[in-house]
Design an enzyme around this catalytic site. Sequence first.
Site, PDB file in Angstrom:
ATOM      1  N   ARG A   1       0.866  -1.195   0.000  1.00 44.62           N
ATOM      2  CA  ARG A   1       0.000   0.000   0.000  1.00 44.62           C
ATOM      3  C   ARG A   1       0.888   1.225   0.000  1.00 44.62           C
ATOM      4  NH1 ARG A   1      -5.079   2.148   3.478  1.00 44.62           N
ATOM      5  NH2 ARG A   1      -6.030   0.645   2.069  1.00 44.62           N
TER       6      ARG A   1
ATOM      7  N   HIS B   1      -7.494   0.720  -6.421  1.00 45.72           N
ATOM      8  CA  HIS B   1      -7.703   0.004  -5.151  1.00 45.72           C
ATOM      9  C   HIS B   1      -8.381  -1.342  -5.468  1.00 45.72           C
ATOM     10  CE1 HIS B   1      -7.878  -0.693  -1.005  1.00 45.72           C
ATOM     11  NE2 HIS B   1      -8.713   0.238  -0.590  1.00 45.72           N
TER      12      HIS B   1
ATOM     13  N   GLN C   1     -10.169  -3.704  -2.882  1.00 46.54           N
ATOM     14  CA  GLN C   1     -11.422  -3.082  -2.439  1.00 46.54           C
ATOM     15  C   GLN C   1     -12.553  -3.475  -3.403  1.00 46.54           C
ATOM     16  OE1 GLN C   1     -11.916  -0.685   0.298  1.00 46.54           O
ATOM     17  NE2 GLN C   1     -14.011  -1.243  -0.182  1.00 46.54           N
TER      18      GLN C   1
ATOM     19  N   ASP D   1     -16.986   8.111  -1.216  1.00 47.61           N
ATOM     20  CA  ASP D   1     -15.680   7.954  -0.572  1.00 47.61           C
ATOM     21  C   ASP D   1     -15.326   9.311   0.041  1.00 47.61           C
ATOM     22  OD1 ASP D   1     -13.130   7.113   0.172  1.00 47.61           O
ATOM     23  OD2 ASP D   1     -12.314   7.095  -1.872  1.00 47.61           O
TER      24      ASP D   1
ATOM     25  N   CYS E   1     -16.292   2.691   1.025  1.00 40.84           N
ATOM     26  CA  CYS E   1     -15.106   1.853   1.265  1.00 40.84           C
ATOM     27  C   CYS E   1     -14.564   2.019   2.681  1.00 40.84           C
ATOM     28  CB  CYS E   1     -14.031   2.165   0.238  1.00 40.84           C
ATOM     29  SG  CYS E   1     -13.580   3.901   0.200  1.00 40.84           S
TER      30      CYS E   1
ATOM     31  N   ARG F   1     -13.843  -7.383   2.949  1.00 42.36           N
ATOM     32  CA  ARG F   1     -12.450  -7.163   2.529  1.00 42.36           C
ATOM     33  C   ARG F   1     -11.607  -8.380   2.893  1.00 42.36           C
ATOM     34  NH1 ARG F   1     -10.124  -2.383   2.182  1.00 42.36           N
ATOM     35  NH2 ARG F   1      -8.614  -3.561   0.960  1.00 42.36           N
TER      36      ARG F   1
END
Length: 336
Positions: free
Chosen positions: A107, A134, A137, A229, A270, A315
Amino acid sequence: MSHFQGKSFLKETDFTKNEWEYLIDFSLHLKKMKQEHLPHPYLQGKNIALLFEKTSTRTRSAFTVAANDLGAHPEFLGKSDIQFGKKESVTDTAKVLGSMFDGIEYRGFSQTIVEELAQASGVPVWNGLTDEWHPTQMLADFMTIKEHFGTLENLTLTYLGDGRNNVANSLLVTGAILGVNIHIAAPRELQPSQAVVALAKQFAAPNTTFLITENVEEAVLGADVLYTDVWISMGENVDVNKRLTQLLPYQVNQTCLEATKNERTIFLHCLPAFHDLETVEGKALAASLGIEALEVTDDVFLSERSLAFTQAENRMHAIKAIMAATLGDLFIPDLT
Ligand code: CP
Ligand code: NVA
């Protein structure tokens, strides 16, 4: 050897529609196994490096728990713990990690870094978020949508807010691959780049529709999923007042939920979310404009329509699926 074995997951276009569908079903299968307490040690004896240049709650926890459940050992390597980026190049770090670990999660900021890690390490690398994409996700998001509706066919997802960030880019391209219609409502300056739109068009399943507009009412009409988001992403250095003022009309609230005119609309985020301004950062942002909520109001976020916390749990199941599929040398179940 499974079809997925040895592959990396760096961006959404790394997998075809069929592969995405398989991974979504495999994620749902692994969720059921966990719920039924059935062991699934597909990665027994493997070692996984978790390289984080940005902070994380869900992605870090999901990789850690998923690795443990699969019988692997996860090792967290935070930005300030290792030489990476200060004393040692990406390539040298990749070579060292690849000689010891069986898989690497990364990440951070630049997509180039995750690509370079995959290139030089010789082991599967999974993108746990970059400035551009992402992908893990997305696996959880479309798994959550399929889990709820039982299908991904004939669905429309509307995203409101910063249409240029990693999550918006990823939703546009993943929706295209999977044949889910994507609407994005955002101010012109924050609409998806031409490059991302072109990529979505290039990979789009037949009959997928896209709508990119400044008009919220038009974008939300008929939406099965409303998605938002944060208005300022990690690492972004922007004029806060300008950004908040620009995005306030794109807040997800009760009015906008009702404007879908669709009784089955669900809400996804998310996370992390600035929904109740409980956090120091949230309070400071909202106080600067004198507003009471940022990207989503509590009447939506805390309502029965919101699946944000199921999405967060998913996730872990989704990350487990991608690790097991690309790294497992055991038989991966045929789900057909
Ligand atoms: N959604 C997500 O990636 O959350 P974290 O930043 O907490 O990992
Ligand atoms: N766009 C957000 C996503 C967080 C999961 C960010 O990059 O900060």
